[in-house]
Design a protein around this motif. Structure first.
Motif, PDB file in Angstrom:
ATOM      1  N   ARG A 106       0.776  -1.142  -0.004  1.00  0.00           N
ATOM      2  CA  ARG A 106       0.076  -0.291   0.268  1.00  0.00           C
ATOM      3  C   ARG A 106       0.931   1.233   0.164  1.00  0.00           C
ATOM      4  O   ARG A 106       0.552   2.325  -0.549  1.00  0.00           O
ATOM      5  N   ILE A 109       2.256   1.383  -3.358  1.00  0.00           N
ATOM      6  CA  ILE A 109       1.558   2.429  -4.360  1.00  0.00           C
ATOM      7  C   ILE A 109       1.232   3.208  -4.364  1.00  0.00           C
ATOM      8  O   ILE A 109       1.309   4.461  -5.245  1.00  0.00           O
ATOM      9  N   ARG A 110       0.616   3.946  -3.029  1.00  0.00           N
ATOM     10  CA  ARG A 110       0.455   5.442  -2.670  1.00  0.00           C
ATOM     11  C   ARG A 110       1.429   6.293  -2.955  1.00  0.00           C
ATOM     12  O   ARG A 110       1.465   7.177  -3.794  1.00  0.00           O
ATOM     13  N   ASP A 112       3.777   5.976  -5.072  1.00  0.00           N
ATOM     14  CA  ASP A 112       3.521   5.458  -7.235  1.00  0.00           C
ATOM     15  C   ASP A 112       2.801   6.521  -7.182  1.00  0.00           C
ATOM     16  O   ASP A 112       2.915   7.223  -8.802  1.00  0.00           O
ATOM     17  N   ARG A 113       1.325   6.201  -6.735  1.00  0.00           N
ATOM     18  CA  ARG A 113       0.425   7.141  -7.218  1.00  0.00           C
ATOM     19  C   ARG A 113       0.806   8.875  -7.234  1.00  0.00           C
ATOM     20  O   ARG A 113       0.680   9.200  -8.037  1.00  0.00           O
ATOM     21  N   ARG A 114       1.611   9.158  -6.209  1.00  0.00           N
ATOM     22  CA  ARG A 114       2.127  10.258  -5.870  1.00  0.00           C
ATOM     23  C   ARG A 114       3.101  10.421  -6.889  1.00  0.00           C
ATOM     24  O   ARG A 114       2.975  11.911  -7.652  1.00  0.00           O
ATOM     25  N   ASN A 116       3.359   9.673 -10.235  1.00  0.00           N
ATOM     26  CA  ASN A 116       3.244  10.157 -11.532  1.00  0.00           C
ATOM     27  C   ASN A 116       1.912  10.442 -11.597  1.00  0.00           C
ATOM     28  O   ASN A 116       1.307  10.761 -12.687  1.00  0.00           O
ATOM     29  N   HIS A 117       1.162  11.580 -10.519  1.00  0.00           N
ATOM     30  CA  HIS A 117       0.237  12.261 -11.236  1.00  0.00           C
ATOM     31  C   HIS A 117       0.327  13.476 -12.027  1.00  0.00           C
ATOM     32  O   HIS A 117       1.868  14.208 -11.656  1.00  0.00           O
TER      33      HIS A 117
END
Length: 146
Positions: A106, A109-110, A112-114, A116-117
């Motif tokens: 988690r 992933i969190r 990675d999302r930040r 790739n925003h």
């Protein structure tokens, strides 16, 4: 002496830049040959440095021939794979002490999302562009070999 090193490294950098091209033009091939010859002349004749295997393959024309025959080697590089490994290693280093596997996933992933925003990616591109040096292209004729 320092001027020789600067010219040699500039020629080597230009050579590697031309080698990374895909489908080079005749002018690019000529510039590649000139940069390789300039670097070889400074490396071997002026600085009298023994040629490493990498330099040997560049100076003796092997890299030029591969570039000429294969239509460039830029599309055959695997820099993106290496970059992916570096990002993965950085994520592992960041979460190495999280014992719970699901919590570690988690967290990764969190992060990675930040990373790739779209707004973050745009900001990173702006910063990289502003940090890039604006260099003038120099011709081989401007180098003075002592």
């Amino acid at each position: 002496m320092m001027k020789n090193y600067r010219h040699m490294y500039t020629s080597l950098g230009a050579s590697y830049s031309f080698l990374r091209q895909i489908l080079p033009s005749n002018d690019d091939l000529r510039n590649l040959r000139e940069n390789i010859e300039c670097a070889r002349k400074i490396w071997v004749e002026n600085l009298k440095i023994s040629a490493t295997p990498k330099a040997h393959s560049l100076f003796d024309g092997h890299a030029y021939e591969q570039h000429e025959r294969l239509g460039g080697i830029g599309d055959k590089l695997e820099d993106f794979v290496e970059k992916g490994h570096q990002i993965g290693m950085r994520d592992e280093r960041r979460t190495w002490n999280i014992r719970n596997w699901e919590q570690m996933q988690r967290s990764q992933i969190r992060h990675d999302r930040r990373r790739n925003h779209p707004e973050v990616c745009e900001r990173i591109c702006l910063v990289h562009h502003s940090k890039k040096r604006k260099l003038k292209r120099l011709s081989i004729d401007s180098y003075v070999v002592l």
